[in-house]
Design an enzyme around this catalytic site. Structure first.
Site, PDB file in Angstrom:
ATOM      1  CG  HIS A 287       8.580  -1.196-135.227  1.00  0.00           C
ATOM      2  ND1 HIS A 287       7.387  -1.186-135.802  1.00  0.00           N
ATOM      3  CD2 HIS A 287       9.099  -2.377-135.312  1.00  0.00           C
ATOM      4  CE1 HIS A 287       7.224  -1.654-136.434  1.00  0.00           C
ATOM      5  NE2 HIS A 287       8.416  -2.906-136.422  1.00  0.00           N
ATOM      6  CD  GLU A 288      11.649  -2.815-133.174  1.00  0.00           C
ATOM      7  OE1 GLU A 288      11.374  -4.494-132.728  1.00  0.00           O
ATOM      8  OE2 GLU A 288      11.950  -2.928-134.697  1.00  0.00           O
ATOM      9  CG  HIS A 291       6.963  -6.007-132.856  1.00  0.00           C
ATOM     10  ND1 HIS A 291       6.111  -6.839-134.109  1.00  0.00           N
ATOM     11  CD2 HIS A 291       7.648  -5.373-134.294  1.00  0.00           C
ATOM     12  CE1 HIS A 291       6.241  -6.499-135.452  1.00  0.00           C
ATOM     13  NE2 HIS A 291       7.870  -5.759-135.179  1.00  0.00           N
ATOM     14  CG  ASP A 367      17.667 -12.399-144.652  1.00  0.00           C
ATOM     15  OD1 ASP A 367      16.819 -11.482-143.876  1.00  0.00           O
ATOM     16  OD2 ASP A 367      18.505 -13.453-144.244  1.00  0.00           O
ATOM     17  CE1 TYR A 375       9.403  -4.795-142.471  1.00  0.00           C
ATOM     18  CE2 TYR A 375       9.461  -3.181-140.143  1.00  0.00           C
ATOM     19  CZ  TYR A 375       9.539  -4.522-141.326  1.00  0.00           C
ATOM     20  OH  TYR A 375      10.415  -5.403-140.448  1.00  0.00           O
TER      21      TYR A 375
HETATM   22  N1  BES Z   1      11.433  -7.624-136.811  1.00  0.00           N
HETATM   23  C1  BES Z   1      11.651  -6.504-137.499  1.00  0.00           C
HETATM   24  C2  BES Z   1      12.686  -6.994-137.982  1.00  0.00           C
HETATM   25  C3  BES Z   1      13.129  -7.905-138.840  1.00  0.00           C
HETATM   26  C4  BES Z   1      12.597  -7.789-139.706  1.00  0.00           C
HETATM   27  C5  BES Z   1      14.421  -8.217-138.726  1.00  0.00           C
HETATM   28  C6  BES Z   1      12.730  -9.228-140.618  1.00  0.00           C
HETATM   29  C7  BES Z   1      15.005 -10.044-139.184  1.00  0.00           C
HETATM   30  C8  BES Z   1      14.194  -9.942-140.419  1.00  0.00           C
HETATM   31  C9  BES Z   1      11.719  -5.036-136.530  1.00  0.00           C
HETATM   32  O1  BES Z   1      10.594  -5.059-135.679  1.00  0.00           O
HETATM   33  C10 BES Z   1      11.310  -4.120-137.210  1.00  0.00           C
HETATM   34  O2  BES Z   1      10.636  -4.123-138.222  1.00  0.00           O
HETATM   35  N2  BES Z   1      12.667  -2.748-137.398  1.00  0.00           N
HETATM   36  C11 BES Z   1      12.946  -1.560-138.365  1.00  0.00           C
HETATM   37  C12 BES Z   1      12.262  -0.707-136.855  1.00  0.00           C
HETATM   38  C13 BES Z   1      11.069   0.309-137.919  1.00  0.00           C
HETATM   39  C14 BES Z   1      10.169  -0.234-138.149  1.00  0.00           C
HETATM   40  C15 BES Z   1      11.048   1.342-136.768  1.00  0.00           C
HETATM   41  C16 BES Z   1      13.631  -1.450-138.464  1.00  0.00           C
HETATM   42  O3  BES Z   1      14.646  -2.319-138.046  1.00  0.00           O
HETATM   43  O4  BES Z   1      14.145  -0.540-139.540  1.00  0.00           O
HETATM   44 ZN    ZN Z   2       8.719  -4.838-136.795  1.00  0.00          ZN
END
Ligand code: BES
Ligand code: ZN
Length: 595
Positions: A287-288, A291, A367, A375
Site C-alpha cells: 500500500h505505502e 502511494h 483527523d 479507502y
Molecule cells: N497515508 C496513510 C496514513 C494517513 C492517512 C495518515 C491520513 C494520516 C492521515 C497511509 O498510506 C495509510 O493508509 N495507512 C494505512 C495502511 C493500510 C491501508 C494498508 C494504515 O495506517 O493502516
Molecule cells: Zn494510504
C-alpha cells in the site's frame, strides 16, 4: 485573497515558495526542535507571504542579506493554528525564520527509552499528514503546494536521523556529543510528506535501491519480513510506470506509531505490528509503495479529495497483490476491506456527508473525518471503472493519468474531467457522480467472490447453528482466511464459544496483530476474562489507532470491561500519540454507564 484549501491559510494569489531549508537541533529533554527554516521565494516574489504555523514560537525573520522581515501571527484556531504573514522587502530571495516547536506539537511524538525495543535511548518521529507539518515548521501547509527541501538535523551522537529525502552525509554537530545529518529532497513534495525520525537505528540492504531501518533489536526481523520489497517495486512499475523517487527505503518504528504505515517519499514509515514473522502483513508495504504513484506523484489537492490518494492506492495495492500472489489472495483483501467499510458506515451512519468520496471538511478537523470510506468506497469506484472499460484500457488509463498529473495536486473534478476526456462515457456507465457526491454505497458496487471466501462466509454465518471448522481445516487456512472468518463471526459470544475459538485456533498467542486484534475485539466485547491480560498488553504497548478503536469500543459493552478499559487507559495513555489518546478518550467518554 483566495483560499482554495479549507485547512490552510495559503493564498493562491500569492506566489508559493519553491524550496525549504531546515536547520534544526533535536532537544529530547525539552521535547523541541529549534533552529531555522528558510523559505526560498518564487522568482520575483512581491508582496506578502502567508504561511501556516501551529504552536511555533517565531523569534526572528530576516532576508538572506540579514534585513529584518516584518511578520505578524494571526489569531489562533484550535485546529488550523495561526497564520504567519510575512512582508518580505521587494527583491528578497529568501525569508529565514528562527523558531522553535512546542513540546506538544501534534506532528511529533517523543518516546521515552522504555517505549523502544532497546530501552536505552529516546526516539522521535513525525507524522505530518494531514495538517501537522505546521507544528514542525512554518510552511505553506496545503497539498496544493509542492516544495523541494534540504535539511541539517543535529542529534545526540548515539542516534541517527532519517527523513523523507535523500541522505547527503553527516558532519560533527555544533556542540560536543552531537552529530548533524544532512538531507536533500530534489523532487517537489507537499508538506504533509515532510518526515523526520531520530533514534538508535541500523539498516539492512534489501536490494540495490531499497533498505530497511529499525532499531538494532528489530532490524533483522524487519529485513526478513520485508525481503520481498524489490518484487513489489517491480510489479508496481509494470503497472504504473517507472519508480520516480530513486530509492525506496523503509523505517520500522516503535509500536507507539499511530498508523500502519505512512508513505513518506523515499522513507516509508511502518508500524512494527506488521512484523508477524511470516510476511503475512506486507500488504501495508504494498500500500505505502503504491502511494509512490497515487498520492506522492498525483496528489489530492486538499483533504476534501483524500479519496484520490487512498482509494486509488487501495485499488493499486490489490492489483499488485494479485500480480504477486494471485487473484484469490487479492479477493481476500477486498473482503477484509469490506468489513472495515461496513464498520465505518455504521460509525457515521450511511447517509452522513462523511460517507461521500468528495467531502466538504471546512470547519472540521480532518483527523476526526478519518475512516475507511475514502479507502474502501474509493477503491470500489476505481474497481468498478476498471470492470466497466476492461482491464487493458483501464491500465492504459492509469499510466496516462499518472503521466499527465505527475508532481501535481488535483481535485476530484480534475480527475473526472480527465476521465471523461480519456474514456468518454465511462463515468456515466458506473454512475461515478453518485459515488463521488452522494453518501452511502450505491447498489452497483462491485462484488468480489471466490470459492474460499464463499465457504469461509458460510461457515461463519453458521456459527449460531453450531457449525464449526474442524481444527485440521482451520490449520490449513492462510492468515488472511482466518482473519476473514473471524471478521464474519458474531461480535459477542458466550464464554464457552470464546474458549472453543481460542483453544482450537490458538488465538491469544498469535503474533499476527490483525488476527490477534480481531480476536481480542470479540473476546473483549464478550467479557471473556482469559483474554484480559493480552488485551492489557496490546493496549499498553501499541498506539496504532486502527487497533485501539475497535478494542476500546468493544470493551464498552460490559461493566467489567469498561472498568478494565478505563484502568488501562489511565495507565497507558500518557505514552500514546496525542491523536491515539484522543480517539481512545472519545470512545471511553461514550461508554454508557453510571460508574
Ligand atoms: N497515508 C496513510 C496514513 C494517513 C492517512 C495518515 C491520513 C494520516 C492521515 C497511509 O498510506 C495509510 O493508509 N495507512 C494505512 C495502511 C493500510 C491501508 C494498508 C494504515 O495506517 O493502516
Ligand atoms: Zn494510504
Amino acid at each position: 485573497m483566495a483560499r482554495l484549501d479549507p485547512h490552510s491559510c495559503v493564498d493562491s494569489e500569492q506566489r508559493a515558495p519553491r524550496h525549504l531549508r531546515l536547520e534544526l537541533a533535536v532537544d529530547f529533554e525539552a521535547r523541541r526542535l529549534a533552529g531555522e527554516a528558510a523559505l526560498v521565494l518564487a522568482e520575483g516574489h512581491a508582496g506578502a507571504l502567508d504561511l501556516d504555523t501551529k504552536g511555533l514560537t517565531i523569534h526572528e525573520a530576516r532576508t538572506e542579506t540579514g534585513a529584518p522581515v516584518p511578520f505578524v501571527l494571526g489569531h489562533e484556531d484550535p485546529v488550523l493554528g495561526r497564520r504567519l504573514r510575512l512582508e518580505p522587502p521587494r527583491g528578497a530571495a529568501e525569508v529565514r525564520l528562527r523558531y522553535e516547536t512546542s513540546p506538544d506539537a501534534l506532528g511529533l511524538q517523543w518516546l521515552a527509552p522504555e517505549q523502544t525495543a532497546g530501552g536505552r535511548h529516546p526516539f522521535l518521529f513525525s507524522q505530518c499528514q494531514p495538517i501537522h507539518a505546521r507544528t514542525l515548521a512554518p510552511v505553506p501547509d496545503s497539498a496544493r503546494v509542492r516544495l523541494t527541501y534540504e535539511a541539517a538535523i543535529t542529534v545526540p551522537e548515539a542516534l541517527t536521523a532519517v527523513m523523507s529525502a535523500g541522505p547527503a552525509g553527516t558532519r560533527p554537530g555544533p556542540r560536543p556529543h552531537t552529530r548533524t545529518f544532512l538531507f536533500e529532497m530534489p523532487q517537489p513534495i507537499p508538506t504533509y510528506l515532510l518526515a523526520l525520525a531520530v533514534g538508535r537505528l541500523e539498516s539492512r540492504d534489501l536490494s540495490s535501491r531499497s533498505r530497511v531501518w529499525a532499531e538494532p533489536e528489530t532490524v533483522d526481523a524487519a529485513a526478513h519480513e520485508l525481503a520481498g520489497t524489490e518484487d513489489m517495486l517491480g510489479k508496481a512499475e509494470g503497472l504504473f510506470g517507472p519508480y520516480e523517487w530513486d530509492r525506496y527505503d523503509m523505517l520500522v518504528l516503535p509500536p507507539a506509531f499511530p498508523y500502519g504505515g505512512m508513505e513518506n517519499p523515499r522513507m516509508t514509515f511502518l508500524t512494527p505490528t506488521l512484523l508477524a514473522g511470516d510476511r503475512s502483513l506486507v500488504d501495508v508495504v504494498v500500500h505505502e509503495l503504491a502511494h509512490s504513484w497515487t498520492g506522492n506523484l498525483v496528489t489530492n489537492a486538499t483533504m476534501d479529495h483524500f479519496w484520490l490518494n487512498e482509494g486509488f492506492t487501495v485499488w493499486a495495492e490489490r492489483r499488485i497483490l494479485e500480480a504477486l500472489r494471485g487473484e484469490e489472495v487479492a479477493i481476500l483483501g477486498w473482503a477484509i476491506g469490506e468489513a472495515a467499510l461496513r464498520s465505518s458506515l455504521e460509525r457515521f451512519g450511511a447517509d452522513s456527508p462523511l460517507t461521500r468520496l468528495r467531502t466538504d471538511l471546512a470547519g472540521m478537523d480532518p483527523d476526526d473525518a478519518f475512516s475507511a470510506i475514502p479507502y474502501e468506497k474509493g477503491s470500489r469506484l476505481v474497481a468498478l471503472l476498471e470492470r466497466a472499460v476492461g482491464r487493458l484500457r483501464w491500465d492504459r488509463f492509469m499510466r496516462e493519468y499518472v503521466g499527465r498529473f505527475r508532481f501535481t495536486s488535483i481535485t476530484t473534478e480534475e480527475f473526472l474531467a480527465f476521465l471523461d476526456q480519456t474514456l468518454p462515457g465511462a463515468s456515466a456507465t458506473v454512475a461515478a457522480r453518485r459515488w463521488l457526491y452522494e453518501p452511502g454505497i450505491p447498489e452497483n458496487a462491485p462484488a468480489f467472490r471466490s470459492p474460499s471466501l464463499e465457504s469461509l462466509t458460510a461457515l461463519a454465518q453458521g456459527w449460531p447453528q453450531g457449525r464449526r471448522p474442524s481444527p485440521a481445516e482451520a490449520a490449513r487456512w492462510s492468515p488472511s482466511e482466518l482473519l476473514v472468518y473471524l471478521q464474519r463471526l458474531p461480535r459477542e459470544l458466550p464464554g464457552e464459544s470464546c474458549r472453543w475459538l481460542d483453544e482450537s485456533l490458538k488465538l491469544t498467542g498469535r503474533s499476527n496483530y490483525e488476527i490477534l486484534v480481531e480476536w481480542l475485539t470479540i473476546a473483549g466485547g464478550s467479557d471473556y476474562p482469559p483474554a484480559f491480560a493480552r488485551l492489557r498488553e496490546v493496549l499498553t504497548r501499541v498506539g496504532r489507532m486502527k487497533f485501539l478503536r475497535p478494542l476500546y469500543q468493544a470493551m464498552g459493552r460490559h461493566p467489567r470491561t469498561r472498568a478494565l478499559a478505563r484502568e488501562i487507559f489511565a495507565e497507558a495513555s500518557p505514552r500514546y500519540h496525542a491523536l491515539s489518546r484522543r480517539v481512545a478518550a472519545s470512545l471511553i467518554e461514550k461508554y454508557v454507564d453510571a460508574s
